[in-house]
Every structure is written in structure tokens, then in C-alpha cells.
Design an enzyme around this catalytic site. Structure first.
Site, PDB file in Angstrom:
ATOM      1  N   GLU A 321       0.820  -1.222   0.000  1.00 56.03           N
ATOM      2  CA  GLU A 321       0.000   0.000   0.000  1.00 56.03           C
ATOM      3  C   GLU A 321       0.856   1.276   0.000  1.00 56.03           C
ATOM      4  OE1 GLU A 321      -4.086  -1.464   2.167  1.00 56.03           O
ATOM      5  OE2 GLU A 321      -2.453  -0.867   3.496  1.00 56.03           O
ATOM      6  N   VAL A 322       1.778   1.352  -0.932  1.00 54.26           N
ATOM      7  CA  VAL A 322       2.679   2.501  -1.001  1.00 54.26           C
ATOM      8  C   VAL A 322       2.102   3.532  -1.972  1.00 54.26           C
ATOM      9  CG1 VAL A 322       5.004   3.288  -1.533  1.00 54.26           C
ATOM     10  CG2 VAL A 322       4.663   1.049  -0.446  1.00 54.26           C
TER      11      VAL A 322
END
Length: 529
Positions: A321-322
Site C-alpha cells: 500500500e505505497v
């Protein structure tokens, strides 16, 4: 006027019969046979250890723990019981536990031998129980099975083993059988973590994935960078180095590895509370600043300190989830990207690979969430273990590329998803879609995940149990033995295991509630909830 609910009576009868038929063991052993005798067990049961690890403190401590569990209804001290039993030697059928260990190696690593043989004798042949195991950790699994065979007879006030003689040959299906525990979204005191570890041993889980740090809080002491834990919620919601050692050592005594996670580059806003230079800017705080050497110095310092605490060969580096918006909107990072001819996608790859390089240099095998594989599979370090979570179908792709995989499909094995019933947890299959034996061997196991946004000390154990036990049997027992009519053959055993957890002080919630962790809706036996 009282009216019989005959449907409920019939179902309860079938469940009770099914429990007796399938012996109530959880997880189900690989091979077992039983007889039709009932044997009494001496409350002063003696331990005799042979082989290459006769003085194993892990085994001796485990035997004492299980003796307290099995004989918890004894109202007198063990010294009194021993004197009493010595006066009446014929009063009990079983008085000695012989355990043979073939190796004195107590290193706790991935793939260690947890197999064991447990023999409960025919009453006319011997008064001695027997466990033979290659390692002390196999003996621990055998002691758990023994404890589940024991039943307190309230009429005679003695502990009995029914359906003797027993012959059990057992080993796990998967080497990695994990539970993720998130202590960043809500702080969990050390004693609660230890209670959860204790309960994991009852289900034969063997890896605690400690998700210590996240964007909300940084509760762990890092001596090399002492300001990091300024990112904790408060001064009273922290873990000292000594706390972490205590958790690891407590887990080892129960045959459980602790895999720490430091999630980078995202999920790291809390780091900047102590070191603001780690933020891209005061107004745009994650992912960690990819352009500064200081960022990787801090990561190296954290991993150097944590290597002294966590001996397990796997270390989780996150990578999920960057959102790279801060990198493209912060002037000095944007300039750095241009100077290095990188896109933000390139920088994400650069960051993950650099963190992997640091971990490998400290003799760790890196574990990363599946986004890293989905984005740049050919660039990952060959030792990488890919951790599936987004959905099914990932592990087949991972093993086809030659990487190892951990299965944690969020649709079935995320425990914070309260509307996932026990049977969906149970029927999830880590090897689905993988057909060759060489590729199946690359799936090292699976893990249920207890994310902490809506769980704290008040309800975390009710959320974990009993659904985590459903996954535990899937990971331990042979695949064909866990693919039956689960309503009649599995549900009663799981309800029995939930009652066992309750008796041992674990606040496991009812099995069949529509929403997990909810309390019972009315009076009734735990065996039908």
C-alpha cells in the site's frame, strides 16, 4: 408450556456422536488408532527423559505446564498427591511419561522437525505413556495432543484417557503456521501477547508475526535511534528491548518463532515523530523519504538492533500500500528522482530492494507483501518470500517464478473481517491452483492476520479464537482428512476445542455466531454455540 425443539435435539445428538467418533483432537493428527479401554492417569505423573536431550529445560518446563493443565481439578498440592499415589500404587493405570528425544538441537527455525509418536498403552501391557520425537519441539506437540486425550471424570474425580490404547504418528503439513498480531493500531501489553502465544501452542501454530510498528505508532525501543519510540501513543504504551526479549524467549519455550515486521517505505508516518527528516516534508509524511541516505541508515540501525532480539531467519519488510504522491509532490525528492532518471515506480522498487539488501546482509530472508511481487517480480532478491493478502491466485504465480509464498488471502484469513464464518476459514486451501509437487513445496504455509484497528486488549482474543483454530488445522492436518462433511465431522470438534480454550482461560468466542467475537445470544452449553 415447554416445547421440545426436536430439530435442535437431533442436531446436538449428531454433534455429540460425531465428537466421540472423531476423538475431539484438534488439529487432527496425521495417523492415529484407538481402542475401547479407559485408563486413569496418576496426578503425580512422573517424567522420564531419554535420548540426547535428557536435561532439556524446554521439555521439563512444558511437562510441568501440561501437568498443571491436565490435573487442574486436583485440590491438593502435587507433593501431597505424590505421597498419596505412592501409598496406593495400583490406584492409577498410568504413572510414568517416557519421552525420548533423538536430537539435542533446540534451535527454533523454519522447517524444523515437529513430528512425534505418542503411544498410550493397553491396560494389561504397561503403565507408561510414551512420546518419541526427533526434537524437543516435536515432543511439545505430542504433549499438547496428550493433554487433549485427557478428560476429568467428575464422578470418580480422576483424570482418564478413553479409547485406549492409542497410537498416534503425527507431523505438520506445512512448516509455517502463523498468526499476525498488530500492536501498532492498538497497544497490547506484554502479558496479553504472552497469553496469545500460549493459546497458539494449543492449536500447534508456530509463528507469531509481530507487526510491531505502523503509521499510527512506533512503540518499540531502538537503542541506536532512541527517539523513534517518541512515535508511540504515550510513554506507557511502549515495548523495551527487554520486553521484546521476553516475548521471544516465552515463545521459544512453546516452540513458536517470532517474526518481526518493519513495514517500509509506506505505513511509516510514526517514524518521523522522533526524526522528522524521515518525512518527505512536515505536510506530506509518507512514504519514508527515498532520497536521503539517512533513511536507510535508520533502517539499518533498526535491523541491527532487532537482529540481536529476533533469531528467526525470516524478517518481514512490508512493502504494501505505497502511495508515492508525496515523492512526486515534494520538491527535493522530485529533483532527486529527475537526477537519477527515476519514476516514482522506479523509486518504490529501489527502496524495497535496498531494504532487502540490508536485511540479507544481516542474515535474514526477507518477506514482503505481494505488491512488491506484483510490481517488479523479476527484481526481488532470490531469497524473498512473498506474502499473499489481496486475494486468491497469487501463490500460484509466485511459485511459478521460483519464489516461496505465504498464504493469507484477506477474504478468508483476515480475522478483523468479522463476517467471515468459521467454515470459510476452514475450507481455504493454500495450495489451490498449484499442481506440481515442486511448486507446492514452495508454499511454506499460511497465516491468519489479526489487524488491530478494531481490536485491543478488551476483545483481541475473542476475535482470534476460535476461527484461527480453523486455519491451524488446515495448516497442520493432511489435506484429505480436512475435506469431509465439515458440519458433521469438523464443527463438533471445533466447538469442543473452543470449550477447551475456555477451560484453559482463553476467552474464545462462540463458533457459530454470524459475526465473530460476539457474546452468546442466550443460555446454553459452549458445545453448541
Amino acid at each position: 408450556m415447554f416445547v421440545w425443539n426436536w430439530g435442535r435435539v437431533l442436531l446436538l445428538f449428531l454433534l455429540i456422536c460425531s465428537v466421540e467418533l472423531h476423538e475431539s483432537l484438534w488439529p487432527l493428527p496425521e495417523h492415529y488408532s484407538s481402542g475401547d479401554h479407559a485408563l486413569s492417569v496418576d496426578p503425580a505423573l512422573k517424567l522420564s527423559v531419554a535420548g540426547n536431550a535428557a536435561a532439556s529445560p524446554i521439555l521439563i518446563a512444558a511437562f510441568d505446564r501440561y501437568r498443571r493443565i491436565v490435573f487442574k481439578h486436583s485440590t491438593y498440592g502435587f507433593s501431597f498427591i505424590r505421597k498419596l499415589s505412592e501409598r496406593f500404587l495400583s490406584a492409577f493405570d498410568l504413572d510414568t511419561f517416557n519421552i525420548t528425544l533423538l536430537s539435542d538441537n533446540d534451535q527454533l527455525q523454519l522447517g524444523l522437525d515437529e513430528s512425534y509418536t505418542l503411544l498410550v498403552p493397553h491396560p494389561n501391557h504397561s503403565s507408561q505413556l510414551l512420546i518419541q520425537a526427533n526434537t524437543v519441539y516435536g515432543a511439545l506437540r505430542g504433549l499438547e495432543t496428550f493433554s487433549q486425550l485427557c478428560s476429568f471424570d467428575y464422578t470418580t474425580k480422576t483424570v482418564k484417557i478413553y479409547k485406549a490404547p492409542w497410537s498416534i504418528q503425527d507431523k505438520p503439513r506445512f512448516a509455517y503456521r502463523g498468526l499476525l498480531l498488530d500492536t501498532s493500531r492498538h497497544y497490547l501489553p506484554v502479558n496479553v501477547i504472552k497469553q496469545i502465544i500460549e493459546s497458539m501452542s494449543y492449536a500447534k501454530l508456530n509463528v507469531l508475526h509481530w507487526h510491531i510498528i505502523d503509521e499510527q505508532s512506533f512503540p518499540l525501543e531502538v537503542p541506536t535511534y532512541p527517539n523513534l519510540w517518541k512515535g508511540s501513543y504515550s510513554k506507557w504504551e511502549r515495548y523495551t528491548v527487554e520486553d521484546a526479549y521476553e516475548v521471544v524467549n516465552f515463545a521459544k519455550m512453546r516452540g513458536i518463532n517470532v517474526m518481526a515486521e518493519v513495514d517500509v517505505p509506506g505505513h511509516a508516518e510514526s517514524w518521523g515523530t522522533g526524526y522528522p527528516d524521515l518525512w518527505p516534508s512536515p505536510y506530506c509524511r509518507e512514504p519514508l523519504d527515498v532520497s536521503k541516505n539517512f533513511t536507510f541508515d535508520v533502517i539499518s540501525g533498526i535491523l541491527t538492533d532487532m537482529r540481536k532480539i529476533f533469531p528467526f531467519e525470516l524478517f518481514h519488510l512490508g512493502g504494501d500500500e505505497v502511495n508515492t504522491d508525496c515523492w512526486s509532490s515534494t520538491s527535493h525528492i522530485k529533483e532527486w528522482l529527475q537526477n537519477h532518471n527515476m519514476t516514482t515506480r522506479d523509486a518504490y522498487q529501489y527502496f524495497v530492494l535496498k531494504a532487502q539488501e540490508i536485511a540479507v546482509s544481516k542474515n535474514w530472508s526477507p518477506v514482503n507483501w505481494e505488491e512488491t511481487f506484483n510490481t517488479f517480480p523479476s527484481k526481488l532478491h532470490p531469497k524473498t518470500i512473498v506474502h499473499n493478502w489481496l486475494g486468491p491466485g497469487v501463490c500460484p504465480k509466485v511459485v511459478a517464478k521460483g519464489f516461496r509464498c505465504i498464504y493469507s488471502n484477506q477474504g478468508v484469513w483476515y480475522l478483523d473481517h468479522l463476517d467471515v464464518p468459521w467454515d470459510q476459514v476452514y475450507t481455504a486451501e493454500p495450495l489451490q491452483g498449484i499442481h506440481t509437487s515442486s511448486q507446492q513445496e514452495l508454499v511454506i504455509g499460511g497465516e491468519v492476520c489479526m489487524w488491530g484497528e478494531t481490536a485491543d486488549t478488551s476483545n483481541v482474543q475473542q476475535t482470534i479464537w476460535p476461527r484461527a483454530a480453523a486455519a491451524a488445522e488446515r495448516l497442520w492436518s493432511p489435506r484429505d482428512s480436512t475435506s469431509q462433511n465439515i458440519t458433521l465431522t469438523v464443527l463438533p470438534r471445533l466447538q469442543n476445542f473452543r470449550c477447551l480454550l475456555n477451560r484453559r482461560g482463553v476467552p474464545a468466542a462462540p463458533v457459530t455466531n454470524y459475526y465473530a467475537r460476539r457474546a452468546p445470544i442466550g443460555p446454553g452449553s459452549c458445545y453448541e454455540q
